[in-house]
Scaffold this active site. Structure first.
Site, PDB file in Angstrom:
ATOM      1  N   ASP A 124      -3.296   7.854   7.953  1.00 54.78           N
ATOM      2  CA  ASP A 124      -4.251   6.923   8.565  1.00 54.78           C
ATOM      3  C   ASP A 124      -3.514   5.952   9.470  1.00 54.78           C
ATOM      4  O   ASP A 124      -2.373   6.202   9.857  1.00 54.78           O
ATOM      5  CB  ASP A 124      -5.092   6.208   7.489  1.00 54.78           C
ATOM      6  N   SER A 161       0.802  -1.227   0.000  1.00 58.81           N
ATOM      7  CA  SER A 161       0.000   0.000   0.000  1.00 58.81           C
ATOM      8  C   SER A 161       0.833   1.276   0.000  1.00 58.81           C
ATOM      9  O   SER A 161       0.315   2.349  -0.306  1.00 58.81           O
ATOM     10  CB  SER A 161      -0.922   0.019   1.232  1.00 58.81           C
ATOM     11  N   HIS A 187      -0.431   4.489   7.169  1.00 57.86           N
ATOM     12  CA  HIS A 187       0.259   5.142   6.059  1.00 57.86           C
ATOM     13  C   HIS A 187       0.619   6.599   6.300  1.00 57.86           C
ATOM     14  O   HIS A 187      -0.140   7.333   6.931  1.00 57.86           O
ATOM     15  CB  HIS A 187      -0.609   5.030   4.799  1.00 57.86           C
TER      16      HIS A 187
END
Length: 362
Positions: A320, A33, A323
């Protein structure tokens, strides 16, 4: 909704159109991610998603599938080079199959899949694309001549993965786990195989990026026994061992792969600088997630029902629960592009971009 998302992703890929002043026509990126530009959106029943607000809100002003509020490291480096943002492999594949694209992009492809790891079984239940399958996707394009081999030889190859494997090691499971050292070594075997394979497929400019301090992410609040007032030391011990293994691979790359150059991006060191002196880097918070809820903002994914969001996302190290914010990514990208050896070695990406290999001349 699907058509709208495709339209937005197309617009994303055309935001920085220009001619590159460097001899780097494309970037091929693999990982999780940290790099994912939206591949998971196109995977049926995949539960690792960021294709909903407020993801993307600070730069694109709509969700692109990136797990941050704006651009990632791959996006920033693309802009520094002067090439368009890469689109997700699965988006390109669908467009080629439907005939809306005649060929695969010439500025590179993003193969990364959020939630994936270097171990095939990591987050398999979330239907993500493991590193081995990302490699196979790339191999198929090369072997079917859907990507020009001369393009491959001149391009950057970026790799960043492993944080999901290590985080998952600390999630309670009924399956017996090896000791931490053996687990990390198994991860490194997979990375070495990956590097070996992309070299055989023509890659010559390869960047391995270390993991950041995974034990410091707000999502550690989800783990039983993990501290909230400091980083999870046991997790970072594994991270540092893995990172040392990555650097060792880079140090020996010129011997094992005579037609390639490798660099090691010391992301861990870069991020720890931010945490040690937040004000210098214009961070107001280096512990909590800007978007989420619960302890450290790390117990609920951004955008899920009940989430809360800060008023200044780029003042936060973490966007978040897992990340970094776009501001953090921008600082990391600058360090990788033009930084000195404590940040990237044996030299930075700008220097690598200016190096002409024999394969570039063939």
């Amino acid at each position: 909704m699907e058509n709208l998302f495709l339209t937005l992703l197309f617009l994303t890929s055309t935001l920085c159109v220009s001619v590159s002043p460097y001899n780097i026509p494309a970037i091929f990126s693999f990982g999780d991610s940290i790099f994912d530009a939206g591949n998971n959106h196109f995977i049926k029943n995949c539960t690792a998603q960021a294709d909903f607000p407020p993801y993307g809100s600070s730069f694109f002003h709509y969700p692109t599938g990136r797990f941050t509020n704006g651009r990632t490291v791959v996006d920033f480096i693309s802009q520094f080079i002067g090439i368009d943002f890469q689109i997700p492999y699965l988006e390109a594949k669908i467009a080629v199959m439907k005939g809306s694209r005649k060929s695969y992009p010439h500025n590179g492809i993003n193969f990364a899949s959020a939630g994936s790891g270097v171990l095939r079984g990591t987050k398999k239940e979330e239907r993500v694309i493991p590193m081995q399958d990302q490699l196979q996707q790339f191999r198929t394009l090369v072997e079917q001549n859907l990507i020009d081999k001369s393009l491959v030889q001149k391009s950057f190859f970026f790799f960043e993965a492993g944080s999901n494997d290590i985080f998952n090691y600390f999630v309670p499971s009924n399956t017996p786990k090896p000791d931490p050292h053996a687990y990390v070594q198994a991860m490194l075997v997979e990375v070495e195989t990956f590097v070996d394979q992309i070299y055989k497929l023509g890659a010559s400019k390869i960047a391995l990026f270390s993991l950041g301090p995974v034990g410091c992410v707000p999502a550690r609040a989800l783990l039983l026994g993990a501290p909230n007032d400091r980083c999870y030391g046991k997790m970072n011990v594994m991270v540092k061992e893995y990172n040392r293994g990555l650097e060792s691979l880079v140090k020996h790359m010129h011997i094992k792969y005579p037609h390639a150059i490798g660099v090691y991006g010391a992301i861990y060191n870069i991020v720890q600088k931010f945490r040690a002196n937040p004000a210098h880097y214009r961070f107001s918070d280096v512990s909590n997630a800007c978007c989420g809820d619960g302890n450290l903002g790390g117990m609920l994914q951004c955008g899920k029902k009940g989430y809360k969001i800060c008023s200044n996302p780029n003042g936060f190290l973490f966007w978040d629960f897992f990340h970094p914010s776009e501001h953090a990514y921008k600082l990391v990208s600058k360090a990788l592009w033009g930084g000195r050896k404590p940040r990237i070695r044996p030299f930075n990406l700008k220097t690598l971009a200016n190096i002409t290999l024999q394969s570039d001349l063939d």
